[in-house]
Design an enzyme around this catalytic site. Structure first.
Site, PDB file in Angstrom:
ATOM      1  N   TRP A   1       0.873  -1.176   0.000  1.00  0.00           N
ATOM      2  CA  TRP A   1       0.000   0.000   0.000  1.00  0.00           C
ATOM      3  C   TRP A   1       0.911   1.227   0.000  1.00  0.00           C
ATOM      4  O   TRP A   1       1.898   1.259   0.736  1.00  0.00           O
ATOM      5  CB  TRP A   1      -0.916   0.053   1.229  1.00  0.00           C
ATOM      6  CG  TRP A   1      -1.623   1.379   1.269  1.00  0.00           C
ATOM      7  CD1 TRP A   1      -2.641   1.785   0.463  1.00  0.00           C
ATOM      8  CD2 TRP A   1      -1.290   2.507   2.085  1.00  0.00           C
ATOM      9  NE1 TRP A   1      -2.973   3.097   0.736  1.00  0.00           N
ATOM     10  CE2 TRP A   1      -2.174   3.565   1.724  1.00  0.00           C
ATOM     11  CE3 TRP A   1      -0.335   2.741   3.091  1.00  0.00           C
ATOM     12  CZ2 TRP A   1      -2.127   4.830   2.331  1.00  0.00           C
ATOM     13  CZ3 TRP A   1      -0.296   3.993   3.692  1.00  0.00           C
ATOM     14  CH2 TRP A   1      -1.181   5.021   3.315  1.00  0.00           C
TER      15      TRP A   1
ATOM     16  N   GLU B   1      -2.997  -2.900  -2.563  1.00  0.00           N
ATOM     17  CA  GLU B   1      -4.136  -2.305  -1.844  1.00  0.00           C
ATOM     18  C   GLU B   1      -4.528  -0.939  -2.406  1.00  0.00           C
ATOM     19  O   GLU B   1      -3.741   0.004  -2.405  1.00  0.00           O
ATOM     20  CB  GLU B   1      -3.785  -2.165  -0.364  1.00  0.00           C
ATOM     21  CG  GLU B   1      -4.927  -1.594   0.477  1.00  0.00           C
ATOM     22  CD  GLU B   1      -4.581  -1.486   1.958  1.00  0.00           C
ATOM     23  OE1 GLU B   1      -3.411  -1.758   2.332  1.00  0.00           O
ATOM     24  OE2 GLU B   1      -5.471  -1.119   2.747  1.00  0.00           O
TER      25      GLU B   1
ATOM     26  N   LYS C   1      -7.058   2.559  -2.717  1.00  0.00           N
ATOM     27  CA  LYS C   1      -7.643   3.502  -1.767  1.00  0.00           C
ATOM     28  C   LYS C   1      -8.300   4.647  -2.510  1.00  0.00           C
ATOM     29  O   LYS C   1      -7.869   5.037  -3.592  1.00  0.00           O
ATOM     30  CB  LYS C   1      -6.539   4.015  -0.839  1.00  0.00           C
ATOM     31  CG  LYS C   1      -7.037   4.913   0.277  1.00  0.00           C
ATOM     32  CD  LYS C   1      -5.973   5.058   1.362  1.00  0.00           C
ATOM     33  CE  LYS C   1      -6.430   6.009   2.436  1.00  0.00           C
ATOM     34  NZ  LYS C   1      -5.578   6.020   3.623  1.00  0.00           N
TER      35      LYS C   1
ATOM     36  N   ASP D   1      -9.717  -2.992   1.369  1.00  0.00           N
ATOM     37  CA  ASP D   1      -9.848  -2.445   2.724  1.00  0.00           C
ATOM     38  C   ASP D   1     -11.207  -1.763   2.751  1.00  0.00           C
ATOM     39  O   ASP D   1     -11.477  -0.886   1.927  1.00  0.00           O
ATOM     40  CB  ASP D   1      -8.694  -1.456   2.959  1.00  0.00           C
ATOM     41  CG  ASP D   1      -8.729  -0.788   4.330  1.00  0.00           C
ATOM     42  OD1 ASP D   1      -9.816  -0.329   4.730  1.00  0.00           O
ATOM     43  OD2 ASP D   1      -7.665  -0.686   4.977  1.00  0.00           O
TER      44      ASP D   1
ATOM     45  N   HIS E   1     -11.728   1.993   2.333  1.00  0.00           N
ATOM     46  CA  HIS E   1     -11.118   2.648   1.175  1.00  0.00           C
ATOM     47  C   HIS E   1     -12.050   2.872  -0.005  1.00  0.00           C
ATOM     48  O   HIS E   1     -11.599   2.968  -1.146  1.00  0.00           O
ATOM     49  CB  HIS E   1      -9.907   1.835   0.705  1.00  0.00           C
ATOM     50  CG  HIS E   1      -8.751   1.915   1.650  1.00  0.00           C
ATOM     51  ND1 HIS E   1      -7.488   1.462   1.351  1.00  0.00           N
ATOM     52  CD2 HIS E   1      -8.663   2.417   2.901  1.00  0.00           C
ATOM     53  CE1 HIS E   1      -6.680   1.667   2.368  1.00  0.00           C
ATOM     54  NE2 HIS E   1      -7.374   2.243   3.330  1.00  0.00           N
TER      55      HIS E   1
ATOM     56  N   HIS F   1      -8.665  -6.132   4.293  1.00  0.00           N
ATOM     57  CA  HIS F   1      -8.337  -5.358   5.488  1.00  0.00           C
ATOM     58  C   HIS F   1      -9.676  -4.982   6.104  1.00  0.00           C
ATOM     59  O   HIS F   1     -10.354  -4.078   5.626  1.00  0.00           O
ATOM     60  CB  HIS F   1      -7.553  -4.085   5.125  1.00  0.00           C
ATOM     61  CG  HIS F   1      -6.090  -4.321   5.040  1.00  0.00           C
ATOM     62  ND1 HIS F   1      -5.178  -3.302   4.860  1.00  0.00           N
ATOM     63  CD2 HIS F   1      -5.361  -5.466   5.135  1.00  0.00           C
ATOM     64  CE1 HIS F   1      -3.948  -3.818   4.839  1.00  0.00           C
ATOM     65  NE2 HIS F   1      -4.037  -5.120   4.997  1.00  0.00           N
TER      66      HIS F   1
ATOM     67  N   ASP G   1     -11.945   7.036   6.345  1.00  0.00           N
ATOM     68  CA  ASP G   1     -11.146   5.835   6.603  1.00  0.00           C
ATOM     69  C   ASP G   1     -10.495   5.964   7.989  1.00  0.00           C
ATOM     70  O   ASP G   1      -9.280   6.025   8.108  1.00  0.00           O
ATOM     71  CB  ASP G   1     -10.088   5.700   5.494  1.00  0.00           C
ATOM     72  CG  ASP G   1      -9.222   4.472   5.672  1.00  0.00           C
ATOM     73  OD1 ASP G   1      -9.718   3.466   6.211  1.00  0.00           O
ATOM     74  OD2 ASP G   1      -8.042   4.523   5.271  1.00  0.00           O
TER      75      ASP G   1
ATOM     76  N   ASP H   1     -10.344   3.998  10.556  1.00  0.00           N
ATOM     77  CA  ASP H   1      -9.752   2.806  11.170  1.00  0.00           C
ATOM     78  C   ASP H   1     -10.183   2.607  12.612  1.00  0.00           C
ATOM     79  O   ASP H   1      -9.363   2.302  13.483  1.00  0.00           O
ATOM     80  CB  ASP H   1      -8.219   2.824  11.034  1.00  0.00           C
ATOM     81  CG  ASP H   1      -7.779   2.547   9.608  1.00  0.00           C
ATOM     82  OD1 ASP H   1      -8.175   1.500   9.076  1.00  0.00           O
ATOM     83  OD2 ASP H   1      -7.059   3.367   9.019  1.00  0.00           O
TER      84      ASP H   1
ATOM     85  N   ASP I   1      -7.350  -4.168   9.879  1.00  0.00           N
ATOM     86  CA  ASP I   1      -6.597  -2.916   9.768  1.00  0.00           C
ATOM     87  C   ASP I   1      -7.316  -1.812  10.533  1.00  0.00           C
ATOM     88  O   ASP I   1      -8.111  -1.077   9.969  1.00  0.00           O
ATOM     89  CB  ASP I   1      -6.436  -2.528   8.285  1.00  0.00           C
ATOM     90  CG  ASP I   1      -5.493  -1.344   8.129  1.00  0.00           C
ATOM     91  OD1 ASP I   1      -4.907  -0.898   9.137  1.00  0.00           O
ATOM     92  OD2 ASP I   1      -5.331  -0.852   6.988  1.00  0.00           O
TER      93      ASP I   1
HETATM   94  C1  RNT Z   1      -3.881   2.860   4.748  1.00  0.00           C
HETATM   95  C2  RNT Z   1      -3.994   1.420   4.465  1.00  0.00           C
HETATM   96  C3  RNT Z   1      -2.877   0.551   4.964  1.00  0.00           C
HETATM   97  C4  RNT Z   1      -2.391   0.907   6.351  1.00  0.00           C
HETATM   98  C5  RNT Z   1      -1.463  -0.095   6.950  1.00  0.00           C
HETATM   99  C6  RNT Z   1      -0.768   0.436   8.154  1.00  0.00           C
HETATM  100  O1  RNT Z   1      -5.021   3.555   4.497  1.00  0.00           O
HETATM  101  O2  RNT Z   1      -5.209   0.938   4.933  1.00  0.00           O
HETATM  102  O3  RNT Z   1      -3.254  -0.774   4.889  1.00  0.00           O
HETATM  103  O4  RNT Z   1      -3.452   1.120   7.234  1.00  0.00           O
HETATM  104  O5  RNT Z   1      -0.608  -0.571   6.014  1.00  0.00           O
HETATM  105 ZN    ZN Z   2      -5.541  -1.171   4.850  1.00  0.00          ZN
END
Ligand code: RNT
Ligand code: ZN
Length: 419
Positions: A186, A227, A229, A260, A263, A287, A295, A297, A327
């Site tokens: 990523w 990955e 986004k 993810d 994303h 993720h 995003d 998290d 994640d």
């Molecule tokens: C960032 C991505 C990525 C990170 C990690 C730490 O938006 O989701 O995966 O969160 O690699």
């Molecule tokens: Zn991620």
């Protein structure tokens, strides 16, 4: 307590039998749900490099709850605590900044297997597999917001070298542990304001990925994931590695696409994407996270998004094609509590999915009985799932119900607050 759990399970079992579901078989299926634990929840994506850099790349861990892991020993102790409170078997998901650098300055283009050997040994001792990630952020060569797509050739080469090394390390990890290591790439690359040369950056990203992935490794050792986004903080107008970009790259080059669920546009669902992308790629990496308005998290909870993801996987027997990682990083509450709560929530989603009478639902759907489908799905939501979950935890020898809260409080008192 355990007598009560057994009793409740026996009753629940009968209720599920009445709708054609075998609870013991559902619990047995959980053996194949191996969630990859993201090490970065223990220290807010800090890592162990000598330079104490800021977290960059448009991702943020907010809060300063005490107890953050600042050494490898602390992180391993935390992870062992987490593992002890989870049923089933997990994996470890490590970022490259978490190497065992022994106080030495090792730049990202210099990392080697030896810096990760003690992690491999730790995983071996825990009897778990390991996944890996290049860290293309929180570094002076990423300060202008570009890494693999950088127009600064020196920086671009630097990041290509980093990813190359991470892939070689991943192959060795998989080889030693006897289970393929998934290496995820990523990058934060993108621009805050409207760029002009979108194409130029994407052409460079493609070129860099081709260079970094030139060496092929046996898939028994490592597999590549990329990955995508939508946007990040400070990267609002264009993300170089968009979903279109990486899905194309993955399909063309036989890579895994990493989805993810933070994303995408807020009403898009990753659960809906799984059966689409799996028509064209062999495997997916997930993720699992909880985006709140962006995003963010947040710690995963048992919500509809996660439920749909788990249901899609279980309904279609996709566990061998969908690799499940987490994640999230919350620094505002007890980090180990956050970790365990989030992971258990994801696992619950899988167990609920395993308790679905899918064949009957499909039959009703194919008969065009859509009221019946809706009603069945609604009734399923209040079936005694909790009794099955507790029984599963009991069988696995881990705390049932709310009992893990006390264990985390004790760990906080004995370990975290002493740091
Ligand atoms: C960032 C991505 C990525 C990170 C990690 C730490 O938006 O989701 O995966 O969160 O690699
Ligand atoms: Zn991620």
């Amino acid at each position: 307590m355990s007598e009560l759990i057994k009793k409740a399970y026996e009753i629940a079992k009968e209720q599920y039998v009445a709708i054609g579901v075998d609870t013991d078989a559902a619990i047995a299926k959980m053996r194949d749900v191996n969630i990859s634990l993201h090490c970065w929840q223990t220290d807010d994506v800090g890592g162990f490099e000598t330079a104490d850099g800021e977290l960059s790349g448009g991702i943020q861990a907010t809060g300063n709850y005490p107890g953050k892991a600042t050494t490898i020993e602390q992180m391993r102790a935390d992870l062992e605590k987490v593992l002890a409170l989870l049923p089933g078997k997990q994996r470890l998901n490590l970022h490259a900044i978490y190497g065992d650098f022994q106080g030495e300055k090792v730049d990202r283009n210099e990392i080697e297997v030896k810096h990760f050997q003690s992690w491999i040994d730790w995983c071996k001792a825990q009897g778990i597999g390991m996944d890996f990630n290049a860290t293309c952020f929180s570094h002076e060569r990423a300060a202008d917001g570009f890494t693999l797509s950088s127009k600064n050739e020196e920086n671009r080469k630097f990041w290509v070298e980093h990813v190359k090394r991470c892939r070689a390390i991943s192959a060795e990890i998989g080889k030693q542990l006897g289970t393929p290591c998934i290496h995820n790439t990523w990058i934060p690359d993108g621009s805050k304001d409207v760029p002009v040369d979108r194409n130029g950056y994407r052409t460079l990203l493609k070129k860099s990925l081709d260079e970094a992935m030139e060496t092929e490794y046996p898939k028994e050792q490592m597999k590549d994931a990329v990955e995508s986004k939508l946007f990040g903080i400070g990267v609002e107008s264009m993300t170089v590695g968009s979903h279109d970009f990486y899905l194309g790259y993955a399909i063309k080059n036989n890579k895994l696409i990493c989805l993810d669920n933070g994303h995408f546009h807020p009403t898009e669902q990753v659960g809906d994407k799984i059966s689409s992308v799996l028509q064209f790629v062999d495997e997916v990496l997930l993720h699992v996270t909880r985006p709140v308005r962006w995003d963010s998290d947040h710690v995963v909870t048992l919500n509809e998004d996660v439920q749909l993801i788990a249901s899609e996987i279980m309904r279609n027997d996709f566990l061998d094609r969908v690799n499940v990682g987490l994640d999230f990083f919350d620094a505002s509450i007890n980090r180990i509590g956050a970790y365990v709560t989030g992971t258990r929530a994801a696992m619950k989603a899988f167990l609920i999915a395993a308790l679905e009478p899918t064949k009957d639902l499909v039959a009703v759907e194919e008969a065009g009985k859509n009221f019946e489908r809706l009603a069945m799905l609604e009734e399923l939501k209040t079936m005694p799932f909790g009794a099955v979950w507790d029984y599963y935890c009991l069988q696995e020898g881990v705390p049932t119900g709310m009992d893990y809260i006390g264990e985390i409080q004790q760990y906080e008192k004995d370990v975290l607050l002493k740091r």
